[in-house]
Scaffold this motif. Structure first.
Motif, PDB file in Angstrom:
ATOM      1  N   PRO A 166       6.801   0.529   3.804  1.00  0.00           N
ATOM      2  CA  PRO A 166       6.231  -0.048   2.571  1.00  0.00           C
ATOM      3  C   PRO A 166       5.439  -1.327   2.809  1.00  0.00           C
ATOM      4  O   PRO A 166       4.658  -1.714   1.944  1.00  0.00           O
ATOM      5  CB  PRO A 166       7.475  -0.320   1.715  1.00  0.00           C
ATOM      6  CG  PRO A 166       8.591  -0.467   2.696  1.00  0.00           C
ATOM      7  CD  PRO A 166       8.277   0.478   3.807  1.00  0.00           C
ATOM      8  N   GLU A 167       5.612  -1.986   3.957  1.00  0.00           N
ATOM      9  CA  GLU A 167       4.897  -3.228   4.238  1.00  0.00           C
ATOM     10  C   GLU A 167       3.581  -2.995   4.951  1.00  0.00           C
ATOM     11  O   GLU A 167       2.905  -3.960   5.331  1.00  0.00           O
ATOM     12  CB  GLU A 167       5.780  -4.150   5.089  1.00  0.00           C
ATOM     13  CG  GLU A 167       7.156  -4.420   4.523  1.00  0.00           C
ATOM     14  CD  GLU A 167       7.096  -5.250   3.266  1.00  0.00           C
ATOM     15  OE1 GLU A 167       6.170  -6.076   3.149  1.00  0.00           O
ATOM     16  OE2 GLU A 167       7.967  -5.078   2.391  1.00  0.00           O
ATOM     17  N   LEU A 168       3.173  -1.746   5.151  1.00  0.00           N
ATOM     18  CA  LEU A 168       1.967  -1.437   5.915  1.00  0.00           C
ATOM     19  C   LEU A 168       0.731  -2.029   5.242  1.00  0.00           C
ATOM     20  O   LEU A 168       0.510  -1.856   4.047  1.00  0.00           O
ATOM     21  CB  LEU A 168       1.820   0.080   6.053  1.00  0.00           C
ATOM     22  CG  LEU A 168       1.043   0.588   7.275  1.00  0.00           C
ATOM     23  CD1 LEU A 168       1.758   0.214   8.560  1.00  0.00           C
ATOM     24  CD2 LEU A 168       0.858   2.103   7.189  1.00  0.00           C
ATOM     25  N   GLU A 169      -0.097  -2.719   6.053  1.00  0.00           N
ATOM     26  CA  GLU A 169      -1.301  -3.384   5.538  1.00  0.00           C
ATOM     27  C   GLU A 169      -2.576  -2.680   5.968  1.00  0.00           C
ATOM     28  O   GLU A 169      -3.562  -2.677   5.221  1.00  0.00           O
ATOM     29  CB  GLU A 169      -1.331  -4.836   5.997  1.00  0.00           C
ATOM     30  CG  GLU A 169      -0.166  -5.669   5.484  1.00  0.00           C
ATOM     31  CD  GLU A 169      -0.196  -7.091   6.011  1.00  0.00           C
ATOM     32  OE1 GLU A 169      -1.202  -7.470   6.652  1.00  0.00           O
ATOM     33  OE2 GLU A 169       0.785  -7.830   5.815  1.00  0.00           O
ATOM     34  N   THR A 170      -2.608  -2.115   7.168  1.00  0.00           N
ATOM     35  CA  THR A 170      -3.795  -1.386   7.632  1.00  0.00           C
ATOM     36  C   THR A 170      -3.360  -0.054   8.209  1.00  0.00           C
ATOM     37  O   THR A 170      -2.360   0.039   8.913  1.00  0.00           O
ATOM     38  CB  THR A 170      -4.574  -2.184   8.704  1.00  0.00           C
ATOM     39  OG1 THR A 170      -3.754  -2.352   9.870  1.00  0.00           O
ATOM     40  CG2 THR A 170      -4.988  -3.537   8.182  1.00  0.00           C
ATOM     41  N   THR A 195      -1.607   7.540  -1.330  1.00  0.00           N
ATOM     42  CA  THR A 195      -1.551   6.077  -1.154  1.00  0.00           C
ATOM     43  C   THR A 195      -1.141   5.355  -2.426  1.00  0.00           C
ATOM     44  O   THR A 195      -1.277   4.133  -2.516  1.00  0.00           O
ATOM     45  CB  THR A 195      -2.929   5.561  -0.689  1.00  0.00           C
ATOM     46  OG1 THR A 195      -3.921   5.890  -1.678  1.00  0.00           O
ATOM     47  CG2 THR A 195      -3.321   6.177   0.642  1.00  0.00           C
ATOM     48  N   ALA A 196      -0.639   6.088  -3.402  1.00  0.00           N
ATOM     49  CA  ALA A 196      -0.354   5.496  -4.712  1.00  0.00           C
ATOM     50  C   ALA A 196       0.684   4.386  -4.639  1.00  0.00           C
ATOM     51  O   ALA A 196       0.610   3.397  -5.376  1.00  0.00           O
ATOM     52  CB  ALA A 196       0.097   6.581  -5.688  1.00  0.00           C
ATOM     53  N   ASN A 197       1.667   4.512  -3.765  1.00  0.00           N
ATOM     54  CA  ASN A 197       2.758   3.529  -3.696  1.00  0.00           C
ATOM     55  C   ASN A 197       2.572   2.495  -2.590  1.00  0.00           C
ATOM     56  O   ASN A 197       3.508   1.751  -2.288  1.00  0.00           O
ATOM     57  CB  ASN A 197       4.089   4.262  -3.497  1.00  0.00           C
ATOM     58  CG  ASN A 197       4.432   5.162  -4.662  1.00  0.00           C
ATOM     59  OD1 ASN A 197       4.162   4.814  -5.809  1.00  0.00           O
ATOM     60  ND2 ASN A 197       5.011   6.318  -4.380  1.00  0.00           N
ATOM     61  N   ALA A 198       1.391   2.459  -1.975  1.00  0.00           N
ATOM     62  CA  ALA A 198       1.124   1.514  -0.881  1.00  0.00           C
ATOM     63  C   ALA A 198       0.711   0.164  -1.476  1.00  0.00           C
ATOM     64  O   ALA A 198      -0.470  -0.143  -1.608  1.00  0.00           O
ATOM     65  CB  ALA A 198       0.041   2.057   0.042  1.00  0.00           C
ATOM     66  N   ARG A 199       1.675  -0.645  -1.827  1.00  0.00           N
ATOM     67  CA  ARG A 199       1.405  -1.890  -2.547  1.00  0.00           C
ATOM     68  C   ARG A 199       0.748  -2.951  -1.675  1.00  0.00           C
ATOM     69  O   ARG A 199       0.021  -3.795  -2.167  1.00  0.00           O
ATOM     70  CB  ARG A 199       2.696  -2.432  -3.140  1.00  0.00           C
ATOM     71  CG  ARG A 199       3.347  -1.530  -4.173  1.00  0.00           C
ATOM     72  CD  ARG A 199       4.587  -2.162  -4.760  1.00  0.00           C
ATOM     73  NE  ARG A 199       4.296  -3.451  -5.375  1.00  0.00           N
ATOM     74  CZ  ARG A 199       5.201  -4.234  -5.942  1.00  0.00           C
ATOM     75  NH1 ARG A 199       6.468  -3.847  -5.957  1.00  0.00           N
ATOM     76  NH2 ARG A 199       4.866  -5.390  -6.473  1.00  0.00           N
ATOM     77  N   TYR A 200       1.010  -2.924  -0.371  1.00  0.00           N
ATOM     78  CA  TYR A 200       0.496  -3.970   0.507  1.00  0.00           C
ATOM     79  C   TYR A 200      -0.677  -3.494   1.374  1.00  0.00           C
ATOM     80  O   TYR A 200      -1.183  -4.258   2.182  1.00  0.00           O
ATOM     81  CB  TYR A 200       1.623  -4.502   1.401  1.00  0.00           C
ATOM     82  CG  TYR A 200       2.712  -5.193   0.624  1.00  0.00           C
ATOM     83  CD1 TYR A 200       2.571  -6.508   0.221  1.00  0.00           C
ATOM     84  CD2 TYR A 200       3.868  -4.523   0.270  1.00  0.00           C
ATOM     85  CE1 TYR A 200       3.560  -7.150  -0.509  1.00  0.00           C
ATOM     86  CE2 TYR A 200       4.869  -5.146  -0.456  1.00  0.00           C
ATOM     87  CZ  TYR A 200       4.707  -6.463  -0.840  1.00  0.00           C
ATOM     88  OH  TYR A 200       5.692  -7.087  -1.568  1.00  0.00           O
ATOM     89  N   LEU A 201      -1.085  -2.249   1.205  1.00  0.00           N
ATOM     90  CA  LEU A 201      -2.170  -1.704   2.015  1.00  0.00           C
ATOM     91  C   LEU A 201      -3.490  -2.378   1.654  1.00  0.00           C
ATOM     92  O   LEU A 201      -3.914  -2.358   0.500  1.00  0.00           O
ATOM     93  CB  LEU A 201      -2.275  -0.192   1.807  1.00  0.00           C
ATOM     94  CG  LEU A 201      -3.138   0.571   2.810  1.00  0.00           C
ATOM     95  CD1 LEU A 201      -2.535   0.490   4.206  1.00  0.00           C
ATOM     96  CD2 LEU A 201      -3.292   2.029   2.391  1.00  0.00           C
ATOM     97  N   ARG A 202      -4.137  -2.968   2.677  1.00  0.00           N
ATOM     98  CA  ARG A 202      -5.409  -3.664   2.469  1.00  0.00           C
ATOM     99  C   ARG A 202      -6.598  -2.895   3.041  1.00  0.00           C
ATOM    100  O   ARG A 202      -7.708  -3.024   2.561  1.00  0.00           O
ATOM    101  CB  ARG A 202      -5.357  -5.058   3.104  1.00  0.00           C
ATOM    102  CG  ARG A 202      -4.275  -5.970   2.533  1.00  0.00           C
ATOM    103  CD  ARG A 202      -4.229  -7.299   3.249  1.00  0.00           C
ATOM    104  NE  ARG A 202      -3.168  -8.145   2.737  1.00  0.00           N
ATOM    105  CZ  ARG A 202      -3.291  -8.973   1.705  1.00  0.00           C
ATOM    106  NH1 ARG A 202      -4.469  -9.059   1.094  1.00  0.00           N
ATOM    107  NH2 ARG A 202      -2.283  -9.707   1.294  1.00  0.00           N
ATOM    108  N   GLU A 203      -6.349  -2.117   4.080  1.00  0.00           N
ATOM    109  CA  GLU A 203      -7.451  -1.404   4.743  1.00  0.00           C
ATOM    110  C   GLU A 203      -7.006   0.008   5.080  1.00  0.00           C
ATOM    111  O   GLU A 203      -5.951   0.214   5.683  1.00  0.00           O
ATOM    112  CB  GLU A 203      -7.879  -2.139   6.008  1.00  0.00           C
ATOM    113  CG  GLU A 203      -9.034  -1.494   6.748  1.00  0.00           C
ATOM    114  CD  GLU A 203      -9.496  -2.315   7.932  1.00  0.00           C
ATOM    115  OE1 GLU A 203     -10.174  -1.747   8.814  1.00  0.00           O
ATOM    116  OE2 GLU A 203      -9.181  -3.519   7.981  1.00  0.00           O
TER     117      GLU A 203
END
Length: 459
Positions: A355-359, A377-385
């Motif tokens: 859940p902490e995945l950013e890229t 990707t609906a629940n990827a709250r911390y995904l930036r890239e």
């Protein structure tokens, strides 16, 4: 949201924050222009301009001699600029093109009293034909007490140069790369650097017995970053059992039969890069279990896998995905696996387990619907890239490459949905970048708007 416009003149920008702004300029021409704008900009831009100096060989015409672009003459004319220099790169060819350039460079180098790193680059296939030039630099570098040393050559270095290099002490980072010639793996040198060396790259270890590699690295307990090329997989496992401070590992997977060493690593690796190839589409035997052996406890923050198969793209095993999430689910921040196939369901599972995945950069099979990407990707709250490539898959008419009909509106929707932090989305060669921009209105006020820029990334 509207706001009044306020204009600040360049000379009124606070001097303490100006260097922090200019450091983001990657083009030296922009920094040069800033240095000519005003006195305050000159004081801030000049140290950045001279922080990292390089030498370049320039061929103006096909049948005319090459010329050298090197900062040595400028430093000799303005000696006070030398205190700004932190890293310096020299090439083995310029001494042959302009013999006097080497002497000028040595004189200028003595002015760089704060020099921290030196890089020597020699692409000559003749091996040590330029070693005399390098030998001229080494006494100056020893007197300056540099902390970082990089040697990149095609044909290696001579025994005379190696003997001089092994006299250096107090180094924090060493990088040795060569295509041919005798492998240099720090034998007789690592003992002298055990108290200081924290970063090491050995670009050619093929053919060297694993026992020698292990013995050399055993003298370097302070290592924090290690990059190895050509070392057997069994040796990597053993190396991690005596490097407690190691957090970054870049290595190849070279299977060597039955695993002879199964001790648990004491290193808690945070950044792992694995490179490998195989003739089997399933990937090398024991690759996935070997990776898990390297990571026995929660620590991994960044994982990159570069693999190649002559039979096509390898698949990402679901069992490995689950085991990785079980151990490193709360720590992993960056994942680059765009050389192995994942399904859309795999992506959804990956983002759920981490859940902490950013890229995330991955290779997707059997995906043609943008809505599937949005759902995954609906629940990827911390995904930036998010970057996705598509793979060749079989069809009734042979092989075809699926085309994901993704556009800027899909990107905008994903970026602006609730709790979304996505700002960069790459689908094949289309790159979408979202940002808030200020729009000037007719009444002189400004309004914030979210804009998605679309561009094509060319190889």
């Amino acid at each position: 949201m509207r706001m009044a416009r306020k204009v600040m003149r360049p000379e009124n920008i606070p001097a303490d924050i100006l260097p922090l702004i200019l450091e983001h300029l990657s083009d030296r021409r922009d920094l040069h222009n800033c240095a000519q704008l005003c006195k305050s900009f000159n004081r801030a831009a000049t140290p950045i301009l001279y922080r990292n100096l390089d030498s370049r060989i320039v061929w103006t015409r096909k049948y005319t001699p090459a010329s050298i672009h090197h900062p040595a003459r400028t430093l000799l004319q303005k000696p006070h600029y030398g205190k700004y220099v932190r890293t310096l790169t020299a090439t083995g060819a310029f001494g042959l093109i302009e013999p006097d350039a080497m002497l000028e460079c040595q004189k200028a180098m003595r002015l760089c009293t704060n020099l921290e790193g030196f890089t020597w680059s020699d692409d000559s296939p003749q091996g040590s034909c330029h070693d005399e030039i390098l030998l001229g630099f080494l006494p100056v570098l020893r007197a300056l007490h540099i902390k970082q040393l990089t040697i990149r050559t095609f044909g290696g270095v001579s025994d005379e140069v190696w003997a001089k290099l092994t006299e250096f002490t107090g180094l924090c980072a060493v990088s040795l790369w060569c295509m041919e010639g005798q492998p240099r793996i720090m034998q007789g040198w690592s003992e002298k650097l055990g108290d200081t060396l924290t970063h090491l790259e050995l670009g050619r270890c093929a053919g060297v017995p694993a026992s020698i590699i292990v013995s050399v690295l055993s003298y370097l307990p302070r290592l924090e970053s290690l990059r190895l090329k050509g070392v057997q997989s069994n040796a990597i496992l053993e190396i991690l059992t005596f490097l407690p401070n190691l957090v970054t590992l870049d290595t190849e997977y070279l299977a060597s039969g039955v695993m002879r060493y199964t001790g648990e690593p004491v290193a808690s690796v945070r950044e792992l890069t694995v490179r490998t190839s195989s003739v089997d589409v399933q990937g090398p035997v024991q690759l996935w279990s070997w990776i898990l052996l390297l990571l026995p406890r929660p620590s991994l923050e960044s994982f990159t896998l570069n693999t190649f198969s002559t039979q096509g793209d390898a698949s990402f095993p679901r069992r490995f995905l689950l085991e990785l999430g079980k151990t490193h689910g709360t720590t992993l921040r960056h994942l680059n696996v765009d050389s192995v196939q994942l399904t859309v369901e795999d992506v959804q599972c990956m983002l759920t387990l981490h859940p902490e995945l950013e890229t995330l950069s991955c290779l997707i099979a059997l995906c043609q619907n943008p809505e599937d990407i949005e759902e995954a990707t609906a629940n990827a709250r911390y995904l930036r890239e998010l970057r996705m490539q598509t793979s060749w898959v079989p069809s009734r008419h042979g092989l075809h490459q699926p085309v994901i009909k993704f556009n800027a509106e899909h990107a905008r929707k994903m970026m602006l949905r609730e709790n979304s932090r996505l700002r960069i989305i790459g689908i094949e060669k289309d790159l979408y970048t979202g940002m808030w921009v200020r729009r000037e209105l007719k009444d002189g006020t400004e309004r914030l708007e979210f804009e998605v820029m679309e561009e094509v990334v060319r190889d």
